[in-house]
Design a protein around this motif. Structure first.
Motif, short mmCIF file in Angstrom:
data_model
loop_
_atom_site.label_atom_id
_atom_site.label_comp_id
_atom_site.label_asym_id
_atom_site.label_seq_id
_atom_site.Cartn_x
_atom_site.Cartn_y
_atom_site.Cartn_z
N ALA A 59 0.92 -1.03 -0.24
CA ALA A 59 -0.04 -0.07 0.06
C ALA A 59 0.80 1.32 0.00
O ALA A 59 0.33 2.23 -0.32
CB ALA A 59 -0.89 -0.09 1.47
N ALA A 60 2.16 0.92 0.43
CA ALA A 60 3.04 2.42 0.54
C ALA A 60 4.30 1.97 -0.06
O ALA A 60 5.43 1.85 0.44
CB ALA A 60 2.92 2.69 1.95
N PRO A 61 4.62 1.80 -1.45
CA PRO A 61 5.63 1.42 -1.95
C PRO A 61 6.76 2.46 -1.81
O PRO A 61 7.93 1.82 -1.47
CB PRO A 61 5.46 1.52 -3.56
CG PRO A 61 3.99 1.53 -3.64
CD PRO A 61 3.37 2.29 -2.47
N GLY A 62 6.75 3.65 -1.65
CA GLY A 62 7.67 4.57 -1.08
C GLY A 62 8.24 4.08 0.34
O GLY A 62 9.58 4.24 0.25
N ALA A 63 7.47 3.98 1.24
CA ALA A 63 7.83 3.74 2.42
C ALA A 63 8.50 2.37 2.58
O ALA A 63 9.75 2.12 3.01
CB ALA A 63 6.72 3.55 3.47
N ARG A 64 7.95 1.37 1.73
CA ARG A 64 8.45 -0.19 1.56
C ARG A 64 10.11 0.05 1.12
O ARG A 64 10.96 -0.70 1.54
CB ARG A 64 7.58 -0.89 0.71
CG ARG A 64 8.10 -2.39 0.61
CD ARG A 64 8.35 -2.97 1.94
NE ARG A 64 7.31 -3.17 2.72
CZ ARG A 64 7.21 -3.12 3.94
NH1 ARG A 64 8.58 -3.24 4.81
NH2 ARG A 64 6.23 -3.39 4.89
N PRO A 73 13.04 5.79 -3.38
CA PRO A 73 11.92 5.86 -2.36
C PRO A 73 10.82 6.77 -2.67
O PRO A 73 9.87 6.44 -2.79
CB PRO A 73 12.29 5.61 -0.94
CG PRO A 73 13.71 5.19 -1.18
CD PRO A 73 14.31 5.66 -2.37
N ALA A 74 11.49 8.25 -2.72
CA ALA A 74 10.54 9.25 -2.82
C ALA A 74 9.67 9.07 -4.11
O ALA A 74 8.68 9.42 -4.27
CB ALA A 74 11.17 10.58 -2.77
N GLU A 98 6.10 -7.64 2.36
CA GLU A 98 5.93 -7.32 1.03
C GLU A 98 6.89 -7.15 0.01
O GLU A 98 6.86 -6.49 -1.10
CB GLU A 98 5.39 -5.70 1.19
CG GLU A 98 3.83 -5.66 2.29
CD GLU A 98 3.49 -4.18 2.32
OE1 GLU A 98 2.32 -4.16 2.00
OE2 GLU A 98 4.17 -3.19 2.36
N LEU A 106 8.84 6.63 -5.55
CA LEU A 106 7.68 5.40 -5.65
C LEU A 106 6.40 5.80 -4.66
O LEU A 106 5.58 5.23 -4.61
CB LEU A 106 8.24 4.36 -4.96
CG LEU A 106 9.05 3.46 -6.01
CD1 LEU A 106 9.96 2.31 -5.19
CD2 LEU A 106 8.45 2.96 -7.14
N MET A 107 6.65 6.92 -4.08
CA MET A 107 5.58 7.51 -3.10
C MET A 107 4.31 7.57 -4.06
O MET A 107 4.16 8.27 -4.98
CB MET A 107 5.84 8.75 -2.47
CG MET A 107 6.41 8.61 -1.42
SD MET A 107 7.01 10.26 -0.74
CE MET A 107 5.46 11.18 -0.03
N GLN A 108 3.13 7.30 -3.20
CA GLN A 108 1.68 7.29 -3.88
C GLN A 108 1.51 6.77 -5.38
O GLN A 108 0.70 6.99 -5.77
CB GLN A 108 1.45 8.78 -4.25
CG GLN A 108 0.68 9.49 -2.57
CD GLN A 108 1.28 10.62 -2.57
OE1 GLN A 108 1.31 11.69 -3.35
NE2 GLN A 108 1.61 11.08 -1.33
N LEU A 155 11.96 2.31 1.10
CA LEU A 155 12.91 3.17 2.02
C LEU A 155 13.46 2.02 2.83
O LEU A 155 14.76 2.02 3.41
CB LEU A 155 11.98 3.94 2.98
CG LEU A 155 12.80 5.28 3.63
CD1 LEU A 155 13.90 5.98 2.90
CD2 LEU A 155 12.02 6.05 4.42
#
Lengths: 681, 121
Positions: free
Chosen positions: A166-171, A192-193, A226, A195-197, A173
């Motif tokens: 659900a949050a690829p940016g965070a993942r 990461p940034a 994930e 991939l956010m949203q 990171l």
């Protein structure tokens, strides 16, 4: 899980309702004062909390509305200039819609209103810059390219994130952090940034300089949630030109992600000592559970009272010991009762939370400018008092906004500020709580009130003239007396000030009015801290028992009126302590059958505002200490009744209201006697 | 020995839901906190194996609480519980030292899958 059957559904509804009620007030504050960051944070947090819990329950529409509203809130907070009225209106609309959704959670289908509202919120948000996106676009300060010892092996790492992520940016990171822990991360694509949203299923490729074995790297990354697949292999020897250019030995510089570089708004104000702010820990209890507890505590007390009666019939030696035990038991029961009562205390704020919104809407509708000041929100009253006070309080507020405060032009002409001030306050005075609704409006017109009272036949002209101005203001509490001729859709034609007074008195309180022409009016409600223990005189009329509050009872006496005109008397006089006192039949007053045979009958002599009167009953039954509870509709409209209680044997008992009885009899005019006439009563 | 969890969320509803998820999976719920200040205090006191941390909370955000917890114990395992649309905050929490995250709305199995992975089970 099916939402309707979720075991914490009730809890969700209660928490959401609390957040939404507080949101209403906070939104009003947004309009009235320059919004501060903590205010915005609180608004955001409430909307966010409703969204989070609703999502877990699968309430899609609540999530949609709250999410759209949350987005708008975040952008409005970032926008520095003044808020548009339409923007706040939208947030109000969202709050209203959420309240509506929460009230009827079982409705299944999407309705168009929700869809339209979500669209409108989204449109309003789109018109504003996205603070998150802006931060992303801000280029991070140029970082020296990461370098690593040229002799270290290079690994090509490919990571496939799960489609459900659900949050690829965070993942990403977390993947990045893990890689950095194992060596020097030379490249990562996408960052990461970037991939956010995005939705899940992204592929990340990285170049890692490390001594860690490929298998170990693979295992470490595979162990992350994930992550669907990891491919790690030795990189070909030929490297991109920039790596060859880099100096060979400086210490490895970490990759700084844009997320690290950008400055984010603080979620909470750091200035205040957090420990001071945190409320003591509490447990949420269903209100009914406390009611039951209170009933049971009362029942224990009644049981003890009965034991006491029974003990009186014991032989004296046994009775003395028994009574000692009963007394101790009684003290404990009283204490228990007191503790339950204090657990039922509810802050005044639970009543005032809705006021800012209500006043805002009133002001818009009436074309007036009103500043609402609420004071003493943490003053606590019994829940029963709070519940009963809701209607009277909102009535007084509507009344003040409609009749008390003038429109801006009139105020300016009178040399006042265009914005009228409405103060609602509560304060504790010994065992009482004083609630005041004060406006700085036109004040009441004593002469007009006198005229109206005469016109409505409540007073004769001489009585009206004899009233001081202060006493004349209280005429507003009479049914049918209004301070203005034109009824409005907001507060009607003075409707309900009598109901306000009745309600307050049924709680054992007192309502009064202070007013100064041109300066404003204050309604003062004196309320008991709690629905109190009352000492009652139990009397019987017909087959029923009634309670009369003993503090109003002057004495009881016996008198034979049949000798002086038979049964069915309307009103007679008794001589009580050398004074003639009007006597009435309680049966007659309430239209009840009396079972008493002709002959001497007991009379209860009461005193209200210095006026004495007597009421005939069939039988005096005894005394009892009871927990008085307010009456609920429609019984609360019966004049002459103060409340109800339950006797030890489970039988309900109606408690009479001496003031109401006096009014019913016609002996007591609900207007306070002016000082001049008081002595004669 | 069952793993001990500290649940941090300002909504009682979420705390209860999480408590049920963990209890039914054999975890011990060592404590619950409803704001960041309490979370840090309880962490120091209870030293749980795992913390689930809401982000948006009064008095002290989950991010600041995580930072303090990780400063106190660099091996602390803190899993952020975030809502959809909070990705940048989750990323900030990760920078602050959070071990991992779950995104609301979640199912019990989603939570347990992440938790088991980060605890190395």
């Amino acid at each position: 899980m099916p939402a309707a059957s979720h075991k914490y559904l009730t809890l969700f509804v209660a928490e959401a309702a609390e957040h939404l009620a507080a949101l209403q007030s906070e939104l009003v504050r947004l309009e009235q004062e320059p919004p501060t960051a903590p205010l915005w944070d609180s608004i955001f947090r409430r909307m966010h909390s409703v969204k989070g819990s609703a999502g877990t329950l699968g309430f899609g529409r609540i999530v949609d509305i709250a999410h759209a509203a949350e987005n708008l809130i975040a952008r409005l907070k970032a926008k520095k200039d003044k808020l548009e009225r339409a923007e706040v209106d939208l947030l109000f609309a969202a709050t209203d819609a959420l309240v509506k959704e929460i009230v009827k959670l079982d409705k299944k289908e999407d309705d168009e209103e929700t869809i339209t509202l979500v669209d409108e919120l989204a449109k309003a948000a789109q018109a504003l810059p996205d603070p998150g996106a802006a931060a992303l676009r801000t280029p991070s300060p140029p970082q020296p390219p990461p370098v690593a010892d040229a002799s270290l092996p290079r690994l090509d790492v490919a990571v496939f994130l799960s489609k459900t992520c659900a949050a690829p940016g965070a993942r990403a990171l977390i993947v990045q952090r893990k890689l950095k822990a194992m060596g020097t991360l030379l490249e990562m694509e996408p960052l990461p940034a970037q991939l956010m949203q995005q939705k899940g299923g992204a592929r990340i490729s990285a170049l890692l300089a490390t001594l860690t074995a490929t298998d170990e790297v693979r295992a470490a990354i595979s162990a992350l949630p994930e992550v669907d697949e990891v491919d790690v292999r030795m990189a070909p020897a030929a490297r991109p030109p920039d790596e060859r250019r880099s100096p060979p030995t400086p210490p490895p510089a970490p990759i700084v992600s844009p997320a690290q570089a950008k400055v984010r708004p603080q979620l909470t104000p750091p200035a205040v000592e957090p420990d001071e702010l945190r409320p003591e820990s509490t447990v949420r209890v269903r209100a009914e559970a406390l009611d039951q507890l209170l009933d049971q505590a009362a029942e224990v007390m009644h049981g003890i009272a009965r034991l006491r009666e029974a003990a009186k019939r014991l032989p004296e030696s046994a009775a003395a010991r028994m009574e000692g035990d009963i007394d101790r038991l009684r003290r404990t029961a009283r204490e228990l009762h007191g503790r339950v009562m204090s657990a039922r205390l509810t802050p005044f704020s639970s009543l005032t939370e809705r006021l800012p919104r209500a006043v805002r809407d009133l002001a818009h509708r009436l074309g007036k400018q009103i500043e609402l000041d609420v004071q003493g929100t943490d003053v606590e009253l019994d829940r029963a008092v709070i519940e009963a006070l809701g209607d009277p309080l909102s009535h007084l507020v509507r009344n003040a906004a409609d009749h008390g405060l003038e429109d801006p032009d009139t105020r300016l002409r009178a040399g006042k500020a265009a914005r009228g001030k409405l103060t609602v306050s509560a304060r504790r005075e010994r065992d009482k709580v004083i609630v005041e609704v004060q406006d700085d409006g036109r004040g009441m017109d004593a002469a007009a009130l006198r005229r109206k009272a005469v016109k409505s036949a409540a007073l004769i002209a001489e009585q009206a003239e004899a009233l001081s101005d202060d006493a004349a203001y209280e005429l507003a509490f009479l049914p049918g007396v209004s301070t203005r001729d034109d009824a409005t859709d907001v507060s009607g034609r003075g409707v309900g000030l009598d109901a306000v007074q009745r309600k307050v008195e049924s709680l054992g309180g007192k309502a009064s009015i202070r007013s100064v022409a041109g300066k404003g009016t204050t309604f003062v409600l004196e309320l008991p801290l709690s629905v109190s223990m009352a000492n009652l005189l139990l009397v019987q009329v017909g087959a029923e028992l009634y309670g009369i509050p003993l503090h109003r009872v002057l004495l009881t006496t016996e008198y034979d009126l049949s000798a002086r005109g038979g049964e069915g008397f309307e009103a007679r006089s008794l001589v009580v302590m050398g004074q003639l006192v009007r006597a009435y039949g309680l049966a007659k007053m309430f239209g009840l059958p009396s079972l008493a045979p002709p002959g001497p009958r007991p009379f209860v002599v009461m005193e209200v505002d210095g006026i004495r009167f007597a009421v005939a009953v069939d039988r005096l039954v005894g005394q009892e200490e009871a927990v008085l509870k307010p009456l609920f509709p429609p019984l609360d409209r019966v004049r002459g009744l103060a409340g109800a209680t339950v006797l030890g044997n489970g039988r309900p008992l109606l408690v009479l209201d001496p003031r109401g009885l006096a009014e019913l009899s016609g002996i007591h005019n609900p207007v306070k006697p002016a000082p001049a006439t008081k002595g004669a009563a | 020995m069952p793993k001990r969890v500290l649940i941090v969320d300002d909504a009682l509803f979420m705390r209860n839901t999480l408590r049920d998820i963990f209890s039914s999976a054999g975890f011990t719920v060592a404590g619950e906190a409803d704001d960041g200040v309490q979370a840090v205090n309880l962490f120091r006191e209870l030293k749980p194996d795992l913390v689930t941390m809401d982000i948006v909370m009064p008095y002290k955000s989950g991010i600041d609480a995580t930072r303090e917890i990780v400063q106190f114990d660099p091996n602390a395992v803190v899993v952020m519980c975030s809502a959809l649309g909070q990705e940048s905050l989750v990323m900030e929490a990760i920078e602050a030292g959070a071990t991992d995250f779950i995104v609301k709305p979640f199912r019990g199995e989603d939570v347990l899958a992440v938790v088991k992975k980060v605890l190395g089970d």
